[in-house]
Design a protein around this motif. Structure first.
Motif, PDB file in Angstrom:
ATOM      1  N   SER A 621       0.839  -1.191   0.000  1.00 58.39           N
ATOM      2  CA  SER A 621       0.000   0.000   0.000  1.00 58.39           C
ATOM      3  C   SER A 621       0.878   1.247   0.000  1.00 58.39           C
ATOM      4  CB  SER A 621      -0.895   0.008   1.244  1.00 58.39           C
ATOM      5  OG  SER A 621      -0.105   0.168   2.413  1.00 58.39           O
ATOM      6  N   VAL A 622       0.274   2.377  -0.335  1.00 53.25           N
ATOM      7  CA  VAL A 622       1.016   3.644  -0.347  1.00 53.25           C
ATOM      8  C   VAL A 622       1.575   3.945   1.037  1.00 53.25           C
ATOM      9  CG1 VAL A 622       0.827   6.133  -0.722  1.00 53.25           C
ATOM     10  CG2 VAL A 622      -0.352   4.545  -2.257  1.00 53.25           C
ATOM     11  N   GLU A 623       0.804   3.653   2.070  1.00 51.17           N
ATOM     12  CA  GLU A 623       1.259   3.894   3.442  1.00 51.17           C
ATOM     13  C   GLU A 623       2.498   3.067   3.765  1.00 51.17           C
ATOM     14  OE1 GLU A 623      -0.398   3.480   8.060  1.00 51.17           O
ATOM     15  OE2 GLU A 623      -1.627   2.832   6.355  1.00 51.17           O
ATOM     16  N   ASP A 624       2.473   1.801   3.392  1.00 52.59           N
ATOM     17  CA  ASP A 624       3.616   0.935   3.683  1.00 52.59           C
ATOM     18  C   ASP A 624       4.843   1.332   2.867  1.00 52.59           C
ATOM     19  OD1 ASP A 624       2.261  -0.564   5.562  1.00 52.59           O
ATOM     20  OD2 ASP A 624       1.520  -2.021   4.105  1.00 52.59           O
ATOM     21  N   VAL A 625       4.637   1.759   1.622  1.00 54.06           N
ATOM     22  CA  VAL A 625       5.764   2.209   0.801  1.00 54.06           C
ATOM     23  C   VAL A 625       6.405   3.440   1.431  1.00 54.06           C
ATOM     24  CG1 VAL A 625       6.401   3.195  -1.431  1.00 54.06           C
ATOM     25  CG2 VAL A 625       4.889   1.215  -1.341  1.00 54.06           C
ATOM     26  N   THR A 626       5.594   4.329   1.977  1.00 55.61           N
ATOM     27  CA  THR A 626       6.114   5.527   2.639  1.00 55.61           C
ATOM     28  C   THR A 626       6.940   5.157   3.864  1.00 55.61           C
ATOM     29  OG1 THR A 626       4.181   6.784   1.888  1.00 55.61           O
ATOM     30  CG2 THR A 626       5.485   7.729   3.681  1.00 55.61           C
ATOM     31  N   ILE A 627       6.445   4.207   4.655  1.00 51.14           N
ATOM     32  CA  ILE A 627       7.189   3.758   5.841  1.00 51.14           C
ATOM     33  C   ILE A 627       8.506   3.112   5.419  1.00 51.14           C
ATOM     34  CG2 ILE A 627       7.152   2.130   7.770  1.00 51.14           C
ATOM     35  CD1 ILE A 627       4.102   2.559   7.892  1.00 51.14           C
ATOM     36  N   LEU A 628       8.450   2.318   4.374  1.00 48.79           N
ATOM     37  CA  LEU A 628       9.655   1.638   3.895  1.00 48.79           C
ATOM     38  C   LEU A 628      10.714   2.639   3.455  1.00 48.79           C
ATOM     39  CD1 LEU A 628      11.094  -1.019   3.162  1.00 48.79           C
ATOM     40  CD2 LEU A 628       9.968  -0.902   0.930  1.00 48.79           C
ATOM     41  N   GLY A 629      10.282   3.793   2.923  1.00 46.32           N
ATOM     42  CA  GLY A 629      11.225   4.811   2.481  1.00 46.32           C
ATOM     43  C   GLY A 629      12.081   5.360   3.605  1.00 46.32           C
ATOM     44  N   ASP A 630      11.613   5.252   4.847  1.00 49.92           N
ATOM     45  CA  ASP A 630      12.400   5.689   5.999  1.00 49.92           C
ATOM     46  C   ASP A 630      13.379   4.616   6.471  1.00 49.92           C
ATOM     47  OD1 ASP A 630      11.045   8.109   6.037  1.00 49.92           O
ATOM     48  OD2 ASP A 630       9.451   7.324   7.335  1.00 49.92           O
ATOM     49  N   ILE A 631      13.257   3.399   5.920  1.00 51.34           N
ATOM     50  CA  ILE A 631      14.094   2.273   6.351  1.00 51.34           C
ATOM     51  C   ILE A 631      15.208   1.993   5.361  1.00 51.34           C
ATOM     52  CG2 ILE A 631      14.067  -0.207   6.874  1.00 51.34           C
ATOM     53  CD1 ILE A 631      11.165   0.196   7.863  1.00 51.34           C
ATOM     54  N   VAL A 632      14.888   2.028   4.074  1.00 53.48           N
ATOM     55  CA  VAL A 632      15.903   1.804   3.037  1.00 53.48           C
ATOM     56  C   VAL A 632      15.804   2.912   2.001  1.00 53.48           C
ATOM     57  CG1 VAL A 632      15.953  -0.705   3.318  1.00 53.48           C
ATOM     58  CG2 VAL A 632      14.366   0.308   1.679  1.00 53.48           C
ATOM     59  N   GLU A 633      16.949   3.279   1.431  1.00 49.62           N
ATOM     60  CA  GLU A 633      16.989   4.300   0.385  1.00 49.62           C
ATOM     61  C   GLU A 633      16.848   3.612  -0.966  1.00 49.62           C
ATOM     62  OE1 GLU A 633      20.422   6.720   0.699  1.00 49.62           O
ATOM     63  OE2 GLU A 633      20.045   7.319   2.771  1.00 49.62           O
ATOM     64  N   VAL A 634      15.718   3.815  -1.598  1.00 45.31           N
ATOM     65  CA  VAL A 634      15.402   3.128  -2.848  1.00 45.31           C
ATOM     66  C   VAL A 634      15.298   4.151  -3.963  1.00 45.31           C
ATOM     67  CG1 VAL A 634      13.790   1.574  -4.003  1.00 45.31           C
ATOM     68  CG2 VAL A 634      14.126   1.404  -1.537  1.00 45.31           C
ATOM     69  N   GLU A 635      15.880   3.811  -5.089  1.00 45.31           N
ATOM     70  CA  GLU A 635      15.759   4.667  -6.265  1.00 45.31           C
ATOM     71  C   GLU A 635      14.355   4.555  -6.835  1.00 45.31           C
ATOM     72  OE1 GLU A 635      17.514   5.064 -10.835  1.00 45.31           O
ATOM     73  OE2 GLU A 635      18.444   3.669  -9.406  1.00 45.31           O
ATOM     74  N   ASP A 636      13.647   5.686  -6.901  1.00 46.30           N
ATOM     75  CA  ASP A 636      12.293   5.692  -7.446  1.00 46.30           C
ATOM     76  C   ASP A 636      12.330   5.902  -8.951  1.00 46.30           C
ATOM     77  OD1 ASP A 636      10.663   5.233  -5.171  1.00 46.30           O
ATOM     78  OD2 ASP A 636      11.131   7.255  -4.462  1.00 46.30           O
ATOM     79  N   GLY A 637      11.167   5.913  -9.544  1.00 45.09           N
ATOM     80  CA  GLY A 637      11.073   6.115 -10.977  1.00 45.09           C
ATOM     81  C   GLY A 637      10.955   4.798 -11.722  1.00 45.09           C
ATOM     82  N   ASP A 638      10.810   4.922 -13.030  1.00 45.98           N
ATOM     83  CA  ASP A 638      10.588   3.741 -13.866  1.00 45.98           C
ATOM     84  C   ASP A 638      11.882   3.046 -14.272  1.00 45.98           C
ATOM     85  OD1 ASP A 638       8.019   4.533 -13.660  1.00 45.98           O
ATOM     86  OD2 ASP A 638       7.765   5.145 -15.763  1.00 45.98           O
ATOM     87  N   GLY A 639      13.022   3.720 -14.101  1.00 43.47           N
ATOM     88  CA  GLY A 639      14.282   3.179 -14.589  1.00 43.47           C
ATOM     89  C   GLY A 639      14.603   1.773 -14.109  1.00 43.47           C
ATOM     90  N   PRO A 640      14.612   1.524 -12.784  1.00 46.10           N
ATOM     91  CA  PRO A 640      14.956   0.181 -12.306  1.00 46.10           C
ATOM     92  C   PRO A 640      14.013  -0.906 -12.824  1.00 46.10           C
ATOM     93  CG  PRO A 640      15.091   1.772 -10.522  1.00 46.10           C
ATOM     94  CD  PRO A 640      14.462   2.475 -11.679  1.00 46.10           C
ATOM     95  N   LEU A 641      12.717  -0.594 -12.892  1.00 43.22           N
ATOM     96  CA  LEU A 641      11.764  -1.601 -13.367  1.00 43.22           C
ATOM     97  C   LEU A 641      11.901  -1.822 -14.866  1.00 43.22           C
ATOM     98  CD1 LEU A 641       8.689  -0.576 -11.214  1.00 43.22           C
ATOM     99  CD2 LEU A 641       9.954  -2.709 -11.058  1.00 43.22           C
ATOM    100  N   ASN A 642      12.185  -0.775 -15.606  1.00 42.93           N
ATOM    101  CA  ASN A 642      12.425  -0.949 -17.042  1.00 42.93           C
ATOM    102  C   ASN A 642      13.671  -1.806 -17.288  1.00 42.93           C
ATOM    103  OD1 ASN A 642      10.200   0.580 -17.773  1.00 42.93           O
ATOM    104  ND2 ASN A 642      11.360   2.492 -17.891  1.00 42.93           N
ATOM    105  N   LEU A 643      14.687  -1.609 -16.452  1.00 42.66           N
ATOM    106  CA  LEU A 643      15.894  -2.418 -16.570  1.00 42.66           C
ATOM    107  C   LEU A 643      15.597  -3.878 -16.248  1.00 42.66           C
ATOM    108  CD1 LEU A 643      18.949  -2.409 -17.092  1.00 42.66           C
ATOM    109  CD2 LEU A 643      19.278  -1.998 -14.640  1.00 42.66           C
TER     110      LEU A 643
END
Length: 706
Positions: A621-643
């Motif tokens: 969920s959006v809420e869980d993704v937001t919480i996860l952002g405080d735990i690990v630094e993840v590159e957002d955007g479409d680039g990683p998924l396109n790769l």
């Protein structure tokens, strides 16, 4: 006419001598044999005179009053001295080769520091040794302020529902010493130094702080076996990484025979192909390189080790040896880690075809003792690997029956299995990891696992779930195996990652057996499938949390991705049916964050784990993704998924203990197809392209609520 002849007597070997008194006196003076001297001094050698070899000055030089010097050690002959000097010269030359390899592979900052030390007059051997020790420090050093024990993300406490009285792992020594006997960071090093029983350090220090104790590796010239790199300190470290982190749970050969032949330089049980395959695997754990998971990059040494292994495999597969078979299995593992298991399966089948060709699974009475050991271990390694893979990918077994080579008693024939010795920080003596017990326990477990997989498929090799009665029968076999585990592998005493994973896998298999029979009226001899699954889920999560508390999830562990995605996606099922903000909901979210963090950290080692992490994150969920952002630094955007869409070729089932739910396709391949479809639709949506701000992609369409 006959004549009487005097009979001839045989000649005496030592005819008597008649000596005069003068000659007798003279011979007695020379009867004592001269003691041979190992080597003469240099002055006597030049004069070609007999030397008494007394040190520091021989009697001849004392009498002649000439300088007396020796170029040999006291017990050396001149030939041995020449060999020693040649060996020293080779070591010096190797140091320069190692230094050259270091300068080619290190960062500009490190190169500048090395050159500065060279200008100050420091010799090459000292610099290479310093760099090597620095690498080991970086890879294996203890960081007491962070590494006494790890802290759970999101919620630092063990969830209350796991502290069940029937949970044997809450009563384990590892949990007690990790959680209840807490040592504060300033006292951590002192605590380690004061421990006299080295085996007790297993419960105090993370496994990644150990150093492999094997003198063969520490003095080995590994570059003789690969053309990819001449940086021997790095290559030796890669061997250490492989035998410490990968080998204990996924061996493919006999360690001692491999290292002995590698050290001596013969190709009975070692080969350049096998060495490059091992290095390609170990590269995933070489934490000095941040891009080690990007297997497609040509400058990545992991890419080059694998490419060299593939080249050599193509040359050998027509006339295979046992090392060709072993390397094929390792290549399959590397392909799986890279998320291209569709290509890797070819090497699994090739390894078994070649194994049959050299009669690996069937003993021959004329085999040598060495071959029996090496072939036996290799045959069981192959069987164990395919049993694991086919069970979790819901495919028929590659081989139906285990090898006909018996597994000897670990205590009676320890050399059959070999041991892995490691040293903990400030350790005086190495400790063993019980490699023989681990290998035999895994092999016995995988025999049952292979039988379970066989029962899933009918004669036409079509998948069909097994009956409740069959599940109970397999559970009985598993319980007998579990109760017969040797003491170091029992729930009370397990401590190392390879010990913990044996128990984790046991509970995963129990969940897989009884999950299809949940919420039914099935009951047989008092066996309740709901209770079995519930208890095994508690044990599974407890073991994963204890693993994290003691050892963390950063260092290479190629099995963790399988365990983390099963636990992580099962929490997505649970979090969607609990009240948001409740204690139960918070405990589940804590587990979800732990699994996501573990997948992300393992994703720094191998690409498959990052792909599963992206799939899990996209399902949150959006809420869980937001919480996860405080735990690990993840590159957002479409680039990683396109790769990912470009590089992945995987049909690995994600988040599925069993095929109880056939309506959901949870393979990585399905996830990639979904993302590609979304990307195409977004590209056609002109209004979305003109929208201000980032476009938030939808959740991956699973069954986890809305």
């Amino acid at each position: 006419m006959s004549h009487s002849m005097r009979p001839l007597l045989p000649n005496s070997p030592n005819p008597p001598r008649i000596e005069t008194s003068s000659s007798s006196s003279s011979s007695s003076q020379h009867r004592t044999k001269r003691v041979a001297t190992p080597a003469a001094c240099e002055a006597c050698r030049r004069r070609k005179s007999k030397c008494s070899a007394e040190r520091p000055r021989c009697s001849v030089c004392v009498e002649r009053q000439t300088p007396c010097e020796y170029t040999t050690l006291p017990t050396e002959t001149h030939l041995r001295a020449q060999r020693r000097k040649l060996s020293n010269l080779e070591i010096r030359c190797q140091a320069y080769e190692d230094l050259f390899g270091i300068l080619r592979s290190r960062s500009e900052e490190e190169i500048a520091q090395i050159l500065q030390r060279l200008r100050t007059g420091e010799d090459a051997q000292t610099i290479v040794k310093t760099v090597q020790d620095g690498d080991l420090l970086l890879q294996l050093s203890l960081k007491p302020e962070f590494r006494f024990r790890y802290i759970f993300p999101y919620s630092g406490e063990m969830p209350r529902h796991l502290k069940d009285a029937q949970n044997p792992y809450i009563r384990s020594l590892l949990y007690e010493k990790t959680v209840t006997h807490l040592v504060q960071p300033p006292m951590y090093i002192e605590t380690l130094k004061e421990i006299s029983d080295e085996s007790q350090k297993m419960y105090i220090a993370p496994y990644h702080t150990v150093e492999l104790d094997d003198p063969r590796i520490s003095s080995m010239i590994v570059s003789n076996w690969t053309t990819v790199s001449s940086d021997n300190p790095m290559l030796r470290m890669l061997l250490q990484i492989y035998f410490v982190f990968e080998f204990p749970f996924h061996p493919c050969f006999h360690k001692d025979f491999f290292l002995e032949d590698m050290f001596i330089g013969i190709t009975r049980f070692c080969s350049p192909l096998l060495v490059n395959a091992v290095l390609a695997t170990a590269w995933h754990g070489y934490t000095r390189m941040k891009n080690r998971a990007e297997y497609w990059q040509p400058h990545n040494l992991g890419y080059r080790f694998l490419a060299e292994a593939l080249r050599l495999f193509e040359l050998e597969q027509e006339t295979p040896t046992i090392t060709t078979v072993q390397a094929a299995a390792i290549i399959n593992l590397v392909y799986n880690l890279n998320g291209i298991d569709e290509l890797g399966w070819v090497y699994t089948h090739k390894s078994f075809g070649m194994a049959q060709k050299i009669s690996l699974f069937t003993p021959n009475p004329e085999e040598s003792t060495e071959w029996q050991m090496v072939a036996g271990v290799t045959a069981w390694c192959l069987f164990n690997w395919q049993a694991l893979i086919t069970f979790h990918t819901f495919q028929p077994p590659v081989i139906n029956d285990p090898p006909s080579r018996p597994l000897p008693d670990v205590d009676e024939e320890p050399a059959y299995y070999g041991e892995i010795l490691v040293k903990y920080p400030f350790g005086k003596e190495p400790v063993r990891i019980y490699n023989g017990s681990v290998f035999k326990a895994i092999s016995q477990f995988r025999v049952i696992l292979n039988d379970i997989t066989k029962s899933f498929f009918n004669p036409s090799r079509t998948y069909s779930p097994i009956s409740f009665e069959a599940a109970i029968e397999f559970r009985s076999k598993l319980r007998i195996w579990y109760e017969d585990l040797p003491q170091p592998l029992q729930a009370r005493h397990i401590v190392l990652p390879c010990h913990l994973k044996i128990h984790i896998h046991y509970h995963i298999v129990l969940i897989s057996l009884f999950e299809p029979h949940l919420h039914t009226d099935n009951a047989y001899n008092g066996v309740n499938p709901d209770m079995i699954v519930s208890q095994s889920r508690i044990c599974f999560e407890t073991l994963m949390r204890i693993y994290y508390l003691r050892h963390g999830f950063e260092c290479l562990d190629t099995t963790l991705v399988q365990f983390l995605h099963l636990l992580g996606f099962s929490t997505l099922d649970e979090i969607s049916v609990t009240e948001n903000g409740s204690a139960a909901n918070e405990a589940i979210r804590s587990t979800l964050m732990l699994c996501a963090k573990g997948l992300w950290e393992q994703g720094q080692n191998y690409y498959l784990s990052e792909a599963v992490f992206r799939m899990l994150r996209q399902s949150m969920s959006v809420e869980d993704v937001t919480i996860l952002g405080d735990i690990v630094e993840v590159e957002d955007g479409d680039g990683p998924l396109n790769l990912m869409a470009q590089e992945l070729r995987s049909r690995w089932p994600i988040g599925a203990f069993s095929k109880a739910d056939d309506s959901k396709d949870r393979t990585l391949e399905h996830f990639i197809h979904w993302w590609q479809q979304y990307s195409e639709e977004k590209a056609q949506d002109i209004s979305a392209m003109e929208q201000d701000g980032p476009v938030v992609p939808p959740r991956y369409p699973q069954r986890y609520g809305t």
